[in-house]
Design a protein around this motif. Structure first.
Motif, PDB file in Angstrom:
ATOM      1  N   VAL B 122      47.800 -28.639  81.840  1.00 58.51           N
ATOM      2  CA  VAL B 122      47.229 -29.827  81.204  1.00 58.51           C
ATOM      3  C   VAL B 122      48.323 -30.866  80.943  1.00 58.51           C
ATOM      4  O   VAL B 122      48.150 -32.051  81.234  1.00 58.51           O
ATOM      5  CB  VAL B 122      46.514 -29.434  79.895  1.00 58.51           C
ATOM      6  CG1 VAL B 122      46.273 -30.643  79.017  1.00 58.51           C
ATOM      7  CG2 VAL B 122      45.203 -28.734  80.193  1.00 58.51           C
ATOM      8  N   ILE B 126      47.469 -34.221  82.933  1.00 57.94           N
ATOM      9  CA  ILE B 126      46.694 -35.211  82.166  1.00 57.94           C
ATOM     10  C   ILE B 126      47.500 -36.486  81.909  1.00 57.94           C
ATOM     11  O   ILE B 126      46.963 -37.599  82.043  1.00 57.94           O
ATOM     12  CB  ILE B 126      46.217 -34.606  80.827  1.00 57.94           C
ATOM     13  CG1 ILE B 126      45.223 -33.465  81.058  1.00 57.94           C
ATOM     14  CG2 ILE B 126      45.591 -35.672  79.943  1.00 57.94           C
ATOM     15  CD1 ILE B 126      43.913 -33.900  81.632  1.00 57.94           C
ATOM     16  N   VAL B 127      48.759 -36.357  81.559  1.00 59.37           N
ATOM     17  CA  VAL B 127      49.543 -37.540  81.173  1.00 59.37           C
ATOM     18  C   VAL B 127      49.678 -38.540  82.336  1.00 59.37           C
ATOM     19  O   VAL B 127      49.323 -39.714  82.186  1.00 59.37           O
ATOM     20  CB  VAL B 127      50.914 -37.117  80.603  1.00 59.37           C
ATOM     21  CG1 VAL B 127      51.784 -38.327  80.350  1.00 59.37           C
ATOM     22  CG2 VAL B 127      50.729 -36.334  79.321  1.00 59.37           C
ATOM     23  N   SER B 130      46.084 -39.872  83.331  1.00 62.77           N
ATOM     24  CA  SER B 130      45.449 -40.830  82.416  1.00 62.77           C
ATOM     25  C   SER B 130      45.938 -42.252  82.701  1.00 62.77           C
ATOM     26  O   SER B 130      45.190 -43.223  82.516  1.00 62.77           O
ATOM     27  CB  SER B 130      45.709 -40.450  80.965  1.00 62.77           C
ATOM     28  OG  SER B 130      47.074 -40.453  80.707  1.00 62.77           O
ATOM     29  N   GLY B 194      37.009 -39.842  79.508  1.00 70.26           N
ATOM     30  CA  GLY B 194      38.082 -39.481  78.577  1.00 70.26           C
ATOM     31  C   GLY B 194      37.686 -38.308  77.691  1.00 70.26           C
ATOM     32  O   GLY B 194      38.484 -37.402  77.437  1.00 70.26           O
ATOM     33  N   THR B 197      37.694 -35.129  79.745  1.00 70.83           N
ATOM     34  CA  THR B 197      39.073 -34.694  79.985  1.00 70.83           C
ATOM     35  C   THR B 197      39.646 -34.036  78.730  1.00 70.83           C
ATOM     36  O   THR B 197      40.369 -33.042  78.821  1.00 70.83           O
ATOM     37  CB  THR B 197      39.949 -35.885  80.406  1.00 70.83           C
ATOM     38  OG1 THR B 197      39.266 -36.641  81.401  1.00 70.83           O
ATOM     39  CG2 THR B 197      41.266 -35.425  80.977  1.00 70.83           C
ATOM     40  N   SER B 198      39.315 -34.592  77.562  1.00 72.34           N
ATOM     41  CA  SER B 198      39.830 -33.972  76.328  1.00 72.34           C
ATOM     42  C   SER B 198      39.175 -32.613  76.105  1.00 72.34           C
ATOM     43  O   SER B 198      39.801 -31.695  75.570  1.00 72.34           O
ATOM     44  CB  SER B 198      39.603 -34.886  75.141  1.00 72.34           C
ATOM     45  OG  SER B 198      38.240 -34.970  74.829  1.00 72.34           O
ATOM     46  N   VAL B 201      41.108 -30.200  77.898  1.00 72.71           N
ATOM     47  CA  VAL B 201      42.321 -29.839  77.159  1.00 72.71           C
ATOM     48  C   VAL B 201      42.006 -28.713  76.181  1.00 72.71           C
ATOM     49  O   VAL B 201      42.757 -27.744  76.063  1.00 72.71           O
ATOM     50  CB  VAL B 201      42.872 -31.085  76.423  1.00 72.71           C
ATOM     51  CG1 VAL B 201      43.972 -30.699  75.462  1.00 72.71           C
ATOM     52  CG2 VAL B 201      43.380 -32.092  77.435  1.00 72.71           C
ATOM     53  N   PHE B 202      40.866 -28.809  75.477  1.00 66.11           N
ATOM     54  CA  PHE B 202      40.482 -27.752  74.536  1.00 66.11           C
ATOM     55  C   PHE B 202      40.215 -26.440  75.248  1.00 66.11           C
ATOM     56  O   PHE B 202      40.473 -25.360  74.709  1.00 66.11           O
ATOM     57  CB  PHE B 202      39.236 -28.171  73.751  1.00 66.11           C
ATOM     58  CG  PHE B 202      39.531 -29.055  72.591  1.00 66.11           C
ATOM     59  CD1 PHE B 202      39.092 -30.360  72.563  1.00 66.11           C
ATOM     60  CD2 PHE B 202      40.273 -28.587  71.524  1.00 66.11           C
ATOM     61  CE1 PHE B 202      39.384 -31.183  71.487  1.00 66.11           C
ATOM     62  CE2 PHE B 202      40.558 -29.398  70.449  1.00 66.11           C
ATOM     63  CZ  PHE B 202      40.113 -30.704  70.423  1.00 66.11           C
TER      64      PHE B 202
END
Lengths: 126, 364
Positions: B122, B126-127, B130, B194, B197-198, B201-202
């Protein structure tokens, strides 16, 4: 290459003999054998970790979390060995407590990762 | 007689002294505004393609080879970050497949390894991704702003080229579409991406949290909704434009016939002159329309190219994850791929709707 296996077999033979003669020092012999074999294992992983670190360096990913993973692996292995040694000495309660301590240490080490993940999630939602 | 001649001469001198010289109004200023309405990155791409403004000769000399070269350079320029990230993800997968061999199974350490591995993936993906998704959102807003500048000028030219009904229909449809792009896509679809995508992350926190099914369902709903809406919009607009075009051509024929019948001597010449004027306006309309299509497409192309490279890079990572038995990581990567395809679908549909609607108007 066969040194660790020969060492293990010799260690087992010594422990069996000592247990029959002087049971109180069998634990010490066992711990010495485990220590020597552990050193063999650690020396073998150094080259592998250097290679993986270089691969991470090329891709630009921070290696601190990979080092954390290696630490977690080390904690798991040490906890397992300690717990099994306790069980060999018929100390089951002690073995369970050692496992609990190991899990707690791993959770504590993982907290920075959880914090970073939450920050990323909040950033994405915002 | 002499007095009459002198009076006539004096009258002529007075009339000629006080007349005002007039010229036809230049339309260069509106084109310049439209060129400046394009994003700066789009202007650079237009310059590379040899288009410095709304010019017929520059547009007609645009070659496929030059466009292909521009797209090739975009692919090369945008591929660095996705490929580097993919290399990092593959390194993580291989490293953890080695670490998993130390898995004793009694401490639940497999879950810890899985958690750290997914967290690393992640962080790695992700960074940088994004940033690409934010660029895509910016491109949609820029395209909407460009359409708000382009549509009024284009519809004025369409009306001046003898299609007032078509121009009114085009203006109403495309302005509402531009508002929809700005509102729905950038304020609903992209924030939803968004949130998804979060959630991914979870899902890295616990391998029991499976988000992939949720994201695939949301992706299907959004894709079907957007595709059906876009098809209906383009189909209905083109049908109405066909009807409006028939009405416009009937009106023109009526005017020509009336001019020829009711204006003596010069009636038919007026009709021919009207044809010439409408033809000239039609050329300007087509030039501006083609420029608008090229500018809008070039606004979306860099983002679309980058997202396509991301998609292929992460697909390879997902395949590697499946190959080394990291199913949790593979599912997280599949969910991220779903988010990328949603954003790419939005970009492509926005471009297609504008191109098809404007292209239909250029045909007539």
């Amino acid at each position: 290459m066969i040194k660790p296996f020969v060492t293990a077999l010799l260690g087992v033979m010594v422990i069996v003999i000592i247990k029959a003669v002087r049971p109180e020092i069998a634990l010490s012999a066992r711990l010495c054998t485990v220590g020597v074999l552990f050193l063999f294992a650690v020396s073998g992983t150094e080259a592998m970790t250097d290679y993986i670190n270089s691969f991470f360096g090329v891709s630009g990913i921070d290696t601190s979390y990979f080092k954390l993973a290696l630490k977690v692996t080390g904690i798991c292995v040490i906890t397992q060995i300690t717990s099994d040694t306790c069980r060999d000495c018929a100390e089951t309660a002690l073995a369970t407590t050692v496992e609990l301590v190991g899990k707690f240490l791993i959770l504590t080490m993982s907290l920075p990762i959880v914090k970073s993940l939450l920050e990323i999630s909040i950033g994405l939602i915002k | 007689m002499k007095k009459f001649v002198i009076a006539t001469l004096i009258a002529l001198i007075i009339v000629l002294s006080f007349t005002v010289i007039s010229f036809a109004e230049s339309t260069g200023e509106e084109y310049k505004d439209i060129y400046e309405a394009a994003q700066s990155a789009t202007e650079e791409l237009l310059d590379e393609a040899g288009i410095d403004g709304v010019d017929y000769s520059e547009l007609i000399s645009l070659s496929p080879a030059r466009l292909f070269e521009i797209i090739k350079q975009l692919f090369v320029g945008k591929s660095h970050t996705p490929l580097r990230t993919a290399a990092g993800v593959i390194a993580i997968l291989i490293a953890f497949s080695v670490i998993n061999s130390f898995n004793t199974g009694r401490l639940g350490d497999e879950d810890y390894y899985s958690f750290i591995e997914n967290a690393l993936i992640v962080f790695a993906v992700i960074v940088p991704l994004s940033d690409s998704l934010s660029l895509a959102a910016g491109a949609i807003v820029s395209a909407s702003n460009f359409m708000f500048s382009f549509i009024p000028v284009f519809t004025a030219l369409v009306s001046a080229s003898g299609k007032p009904a078509s121009s009114f229909l085009y203006s109403a449809s495309l302005l509402s579409f531009a508002s929809l792009c700005d509102g729905f896509c950038s304020k609903i679809v992209l924030p939803s991406v968004g949130v998804i995508t979060s959630l991914n992350v979870f899902s890295a926190l616990d391998s029991n949290i499976r988000i992939s099914r949720v994201t695939s369902v949301i992706k299907k709903i959004l894709t079907v909704t957007l595709s059906i809406s876009a098809s209906l919009f383009v189909g209905l607009t083109n049908l109405k434009a066909t009807l409006a075009g028939s009405a416009d051509s009937l009106a023109l024929k009526g005017i020509r016939t009336a001019a020829g019948a009711f204006i003596p001597v010069i009636g038919s010449a007026l009709g021919d002159a009207m044809n010439s004027a409408l033809g000239a306006m039609g050329l300007i309309r087509s030039t501006l329309g083609v420029f608008g299509i090229i500018a809008l497409v070039l606004t979306f192309v860099p983002c679309a190219v980058e997202l396509v490279i991301w998609y292929f890079a992460l697909t390879v990572c997902s395949l590697v994850a499946s190959a080394v038995g990291q199913k949790g990581s593979s599912e997280i990567l599949e969910s991220i791929l779903g988010c990328i395809s949603i954003v790419n679908t939005v970009l492509v549909l926005c471009a297609l709707v504008f191109v098809l609607t404007t292209g239909h108007l250029l045909r007539g």
